[in-house]
Design a protein around this motif. Structure first.
Motif, PDB file in Angstrom:
ATOM      1  N   ASP A   1       0.771  -1.290  -0.024  1.00  0.00           N
ATOM      2  CA  ASP A   1      -0.030   0.050   0.063  1.00  0.00           C
ATOM      3  C   ASP A   1       0.864   1.464   0.006  1.00  0.00           C
ATOM      4  O   ASP A   1       0.537   2.443  -0.502  1.00  0.00           O
ATOM      5  N   SER A   2       1.976   1.096   0.648  1.00  0.00           N
ATOM      6  CA  SER A   2       2.849   2.413   0.611  1.00  0.00           C
ATOM      7  C   SER A   2       3.924   2.424  -0.382  1.00  0.00           C
ATOM      8  O   SER A   2       4.521   3.414  -0.468  1.00  0.00           O
ATOM      9  N   ALA A   3       4.060   1.537  -1.476  1.00  0.00           N
ATOM     10  CA  ALA A   3       5.097   1.568  -2.205  1.00  0.00           C
ATOM     11  C   ALA A   3       4.615   2.795  -3.316  1.00  0.00           C
ATOM     12  O   ALA A   3       5.840   3.202  -3.719  1.00  0.00           O
ATOM     13  N   ASP A   4       3.645   3.104  -3.708  1.00  0.00           N
ATOM     14  CA  ASP A   4       3.421   4.090  -4.734  1.00  0.00           C
ATOM     15  C   ASP A   4       3.890   5.474  -4.144  1.00  0.00           C
ATOM     16  O   ASP A   4       4.550   6.175  -4.705  1.00  0.00           O
ATOM     17  N   ALA A   5       3.551   5.654  -2.733  1.00  0.00           N
ATOM     18  CA  ALA A   5       3.946   6.839  -2.240  1.00  0.00           C
ATOM     19  C   ALA A   5       5.618   6.930  -2.229  1.00  0.00           C
ATOM     20  O   ALA A   5       6.127   8.060  -2.469  1.00  0.00           O
ATOM     21  N   LEU A   6       6.134   5.841  -1.927  1.00  0.00           N
ATOM     22  CA  LEU A   6       7.680   5.567  -1.543  1.00  0.00           C
ATOM     23  C   LEU A   6       8.027   5.784  -2.962  1.00  0.00           C
ATOM     24  O   LEU A   6       9.150   6.635  -3.194  1.00  0.00           O
ATOM     25  N   ALA A   7       7.667   5.397  -4.085  1.00  0.00           N
ATOM     26  CA  ALA A   7       8.248   5.428  -5.663  1.00  0.00           C
ATOM     27  C   ALA A   7       8.272   6.997  -5.791  1.00  0.00           C
ATOM     28  O   ALA A   7       9.034   7.547  -6.564  1.00  0.00           O
ATOM     29  N   ASP A   8       6.970   7.783  -5.427  1.00  0.00           N
ATOM     30  CA  ASP A   8       7.307   9.111  -5.794  1.00  0.00           C
ATOM     31  C   ASP A   8       8.167   9.902  -5.155  1.00  0.00           C
ATOM     32  O   ASP A   8       8.698  10.753  -5.638  1.00  0.00           O
TER      33      ASP A   8
ATOM     34  N   GLY B   1       8.366  -3.995  -4.638  1.00  0.00           N
ATOM     35  CA  GLY B   1       9.233  -3.438  -4.744  1.00  0.00           C
ATOM     36  C   GLY B   1       9.528  -2.538  -5.704  1.00  0.00           C
ATOM     37  O   GLY B   1       8.570  -2.287  -6.658  1.00  0.00           O
ATOM     38  N   ILE B   2      10.545  -1.793  -5.891  1.00  0.00           N
ATOM     39  CA  ILE B   2      10.920  -0.658  -6.619  1.00  0.00           C
ATOM     40  C   ILE B   2      12.319  -0.829  -7.381  1.00  0.00           C
ATOM     41  O   ILE B   2      13.328  -0.961  -6.314  1.00  0.00           O
ATOM     42  N   ARG B   3      12.512  -0.633  -8.399  1.00  0.00           N
ATOM     43  CA  ARG B   3      13.899  -0.487  -9.211  1.00  0.00           C
ATOM     44  C   ARG B   3      14.193   0.724  -9.554  1.00  0.00           C
ATOM     45  O   ARG B   3      13.267   1.600 -10.254  1.00  0.00           O
ATOM     46  N   MET B   4      15.359   1.423  -9.034  1.00  0.00           N
ATOM     47  CA  MET B   4      15.638   2.518  -9.548  1.00  0.00           C
ATOM     48  C   MET B   4      17.116   2.522  -9.830  1.00  0.00           C
ATOM     49  O   MET B   4      17.840   1.789  -9.304  1.00  0.00           O
ATOM     50  N   THR B   5      17.514   3.920 -10.418  1.00  0.00           N
ATOM     51  CA  THR B   5      18.882   4.154 -10.771  1.00  0.00           C
ATOM     52  C   THR B   5      19.291   5.671 -10.181  1.00  0.00           C
ATOM     53  O   THR B   5      18.371   6.486 -10.278  1.00  0.00           O
TER      54      THR B   5
END
Length: 99
Positions: free
Chosen positions: A30-37, A53-57
């Motif tokens: 539930d909190s992953a979208d806010a974290l991605a922002d 999960g989130i993948r980022m560079t």
């Protein structure tokens, strides 16, 4: 929050002008979208993954900024995306003498 050994080394001694790909896991889906922002303000969020999960560079100098965010369960390098011995250097040591 769990930080893999390579992430801790990068956080403590970042290479100037180098980037790193991270796999970040939010505390829940539930909190992953806010974290991605929030992460998108620090680097480039490439993909939302299953299981929060989130993948980022991002530049290595910004890893400490990611570690300071709330709502993160774990941070690992992008090497965790691969399963073969050549790509999983973070997780395994390949022993060519084993048969």
């Amino acid at each position: 929050m769990y930080l893999s050994h390579p992430v801790r080394r990068i956080r403590d001694d970042p290479a100037e002008d180098e980037t790193v790909t991270l796999r970040i896991t939010a505390v829940d889906d539930d909190s992953a979208d806010a974290l991605a922002d929030r992460l998108d303000d620090i680097g480039v969020v490439e993909k939302r993954l299953r299981f929060a999960g989130i993948r980022m560079t991002l530049p290595q100098e910004r890893v400490d900024d990611v570690c300071a965010l709330d709502g993160i369960e774990s941070i690992e390098t992008g090497n965790t995306f691969t399963l073969d011995p050549d790509g999983a250097g973070e997780d395994v040591e390949y022993d060519s003498t084993c048969r």
